[in-house]
Design an enzyme around this catalytic site. Sequence first.
Site, PDB file in Angstrom:
ATOM      1  N   ASP A 175      27.723 133.929  33.981  1.00 20.99           N
ATOM      2  CA  ASP A 175      29.267 133.438  34.172  1.00 20.99           C
ATOM      3  C   ASP A 175      30.037 133.726  32.885  1.00 20.99           C
ATOM      4  OD1 ASP A 175      29.162 132.948  36.861  1.00 20.99           O
ATOM      5  OD2 ASP A 175      28.453 130.710  36.511  1.00 20.99           O
ATOM      6  N   LYS A 201      22.234 135.074  27.088  1.00 27.61           N
ATOM      7  CA  LYS A 201      21.466 133.974  26.917  1.00 27.61           C
ATOM      8  C   LYS A 201      21.260 133.026  28.306  1.00 27.61           C
ATOM      9  CE  LYS A 201      23.354 130.215  27.854  1.00 27.61           C
ATOM     10  NZ  LYS A 201      24.221 129.454  28.514  1.00 27.61           N
ATOM     11  N   THR A 202      20.173 132.519  28.393  1.00 25.25           N
ATOM     12  CA  THR A 202      19.880 131.596  29.557  1.00 25.25           C
ATOM     13  C   THR A 202      18.520 131.445  29.669  1.00 25.25           C
ATOM     14  OG1 THR A 202      20.260 130.847  31.914  1.00 25.25           O
ATOM     15  CG2 THR A 202      20.362 133.253  31.616  1.00 25.25           C
TER      16      THR A 202
HETATM   17  P1  FBP Z   1      23.384 128.604  31.944  1.00 29.20           P
HETATM   18  O1  FBP Z   1      23.165 129.534  32.963  1.00 29.20           O
HETATM   19  O2  FBP Z   1      24.417 128.127  31.355  1.00 29.20           O
HETATM   20  O3  FBP Z   1      22.286 129.165  30.850  1.00 29.20           O
HETATM   21  O4  FBP Z   1      22.554 127.183  32.250  1.00 29.20           O
HETATM   22  C1  FBP Z   1      21.325 127.284  32.830  1.00 29.20           C
HETATM   23  C2  FBP Z   1      20.890 125.777  33.192  1.00 29.20           C
HETATM   24  O5  FBP Z   1      19.969 125.137  32.201  1.00 29.20           O
HETATM   25  C3  FBP Z   1      20.323 125.647  34.346  1.00 29.20           C
HETATM   26  O6  FBP Z   1      18.861 125.944  34.482  1.00 29.20           O
HETATM   27  C4  FBP Z   1      20.624 124.153  35.048  1.00 29.20           C
HETATM   28  O7  FBP Z   1      20.672 124.057  36.477  1.00 29.20           O
HETATM   29  C5  FBP Z   1      21.829 123.780  34.470  1.00 29.20           C
HETATM   30  O8  FBP Z   1      22.044 124.765  33.061  1.00 29.20           O
HETATM   31  C6  FBP Z   1      22.428 122.591  34.012  1.00 29.20           C
HETATM   32  O9  FBP Z   1      23.602 122.503  33.324  1.00 29.20           O
HETATM   33  P2  FBP Z   1      24.073 121.194  32.821  1.00 29.20           P
HETATM   34  O10 FBP Z   1      23.437 121.296  31.564  1.00 29.20           O
HETATM   35  O11 FBP Z   1      25.428 121.106  32.691  1.00 29.20           O
HETATM   36  O12 FBP Z   1      23.407 119.990  33.362  1.00 29.20           O
END
Ligand code: FBP
Length: 553
Positions: A175, A201-202
């Site tokens: 995103d 990143k992720t």
């Molecule tokens: P990104 O896609 O932004 O890297 O985030 C992944 C993640 O860690 C998911 O695995 C999880 O569902 C989500 O973020 C949790 O989001 P938050 O930190 O907003 O609670």
Amino acid sequence: MDISVLQKTRYEYKPKLPAGIAGDINAIKIEIGKPTESISDHKALKEVFKHTYGKPLAVFSKGNGSHSGEYKVGVILSGGQAPGGHNVIAGLYDGLKKGNPGSKLYGFLGGPSGLIDNKTVLFTGEIIDAYRNTGGFDIIGSGRTKIETPEQFEASLETTKKLGLDAVVIIGGDDSNTNAALLAEYFMEKGSKVQVIGCPKTIDGDLKNEHIETSFGFDTACKTYSELIGNIARDANSAKKYWHFIKLMGRAASHIALECALQTQPNVCLISEEVEKKQMSLSQIVESICVSICKRAENKDNFGVILIPEGLVEFIPEIKKLIQEINDVVAKHTEEFSNLSSYIDQQYWLSRVISHESYNVLLTLPPEFARGLLADRDPHGNVQVSLIETEKLLMQLVEKRLNKLKDEGVYKGKFSSLGHFFGYEGRCAFPSNFDADYCYSLGFNAFLLIASGLTGYLSSIKNLTAPASEWIAGGVPLTMMMNMEQRHGLKKPVIKKALVDLEGRPFKTFDLKRDIWAVKTCFLYPGSIQYFGPPEVCDIPSKTIALEHNKVI
Ligand code: FBP
């Protein structure tokens, strides 16, 4: 300031760079390929990205080049934390300073909103040194603000003008990098020369393709969770009295669950993509878990480990349909929905605006679970699956089913279950050597892409299963990874998520062994990440990437 011994020791770690971009900064050449196409929807995407669509791939190698210009760059950490983010910034900073000591790096505070609101910190060597090779995003903080309104785009441009920036680097997932592509296009449309570069990143591991072999953070997060799962498995095998239901992060794709299964060999690991392909209903999923529990009970093994991907609910056909209908009606009537104060009011409102079929599904779900489905979406329109207690739902449903099987005389075991959720535990771990090296290289390479005058690119480091010196650095045009998808009820350009490939080697390897793991106790105990020691212990990449590259694991 007090710091731990490991933190102090990790400051000294020198991340490895690919040979092609190491050494003399002016002895790196860029090779530009042919124009590229998006994954699909070429016409629609060309319309959206009039200036940035279809750029060529770029690769760096040893040769003649000039990268000693003076630049002002701003960097953003966007979305969920992932181990190694600090090293991307350190690599970018070191690249800029190596090119020209007069270059400056600003960090935008709190994610993309820092760019909109012009909230920055100017990095110094002292600040960077205090975060080298450490986990977390606390150097500048992160955020999930999506730059989407005309005012936000305009404010972002204003900030770049005020700071006199040459480039913005966005460190984020699919995103956030979609946002990076839109920002690159907007700047060009407005005649601005500010370049935009993304970094993959992720922890979820779903931002990958032929050119992006993995997103950073996946390696460390999976190793951290696998250590914990291994410890729990050993506890289960010692006490022999609990079934552990472990939900693992990964908002959509099941890469984390699959990697952890390959590392620990649990009794059951659900894979959302398979659930969707086989169109398995919730009760079929429960049944598949009960099969393992019943078979193990016949051997008096009334214990075990079950891995559940966080995103599962969105792949179960009846719940997926329900979520889609909720998303659409809430997008259409946002204000009306936000004025409903209780779950009962929300439920009543939904009874009038969603299909009968989906409403009945909602009624069958325990209220605490259903509430999670109705909770606020994130700014990108995603259901916050980390807040939905799928492991507890499955524990309840499995127990109910086992009681029935007991009444029928089919099941004679004892069932006691414990639920766990591993997510936040792994997102800020000290990056493994793999992630420390990979992230530093991504950041350093982002500088080279800027110095080469490129915009709308994702920093790419390839050949990751080879030693770091053999890695290949370059850039992938962001539009090459895009297609059009339905978001908030409208077709939008987005970077396509890479879900688990059911024909790929990681899944096939798991599939080959899982029937044995379901009945026998085959747990593996991977232990903690090793930071110092022989490379075959400390530098090993994930099993997923090794299998994808046809390596033996
Ligand atoms: P990104 O896609 O932004 O890297 O985030 C992944 C993640 O860690 C998911 O695995 C999880 O569902 C989500 O973020 C949790 O989001 P938050 O930190 O907003 O609670």
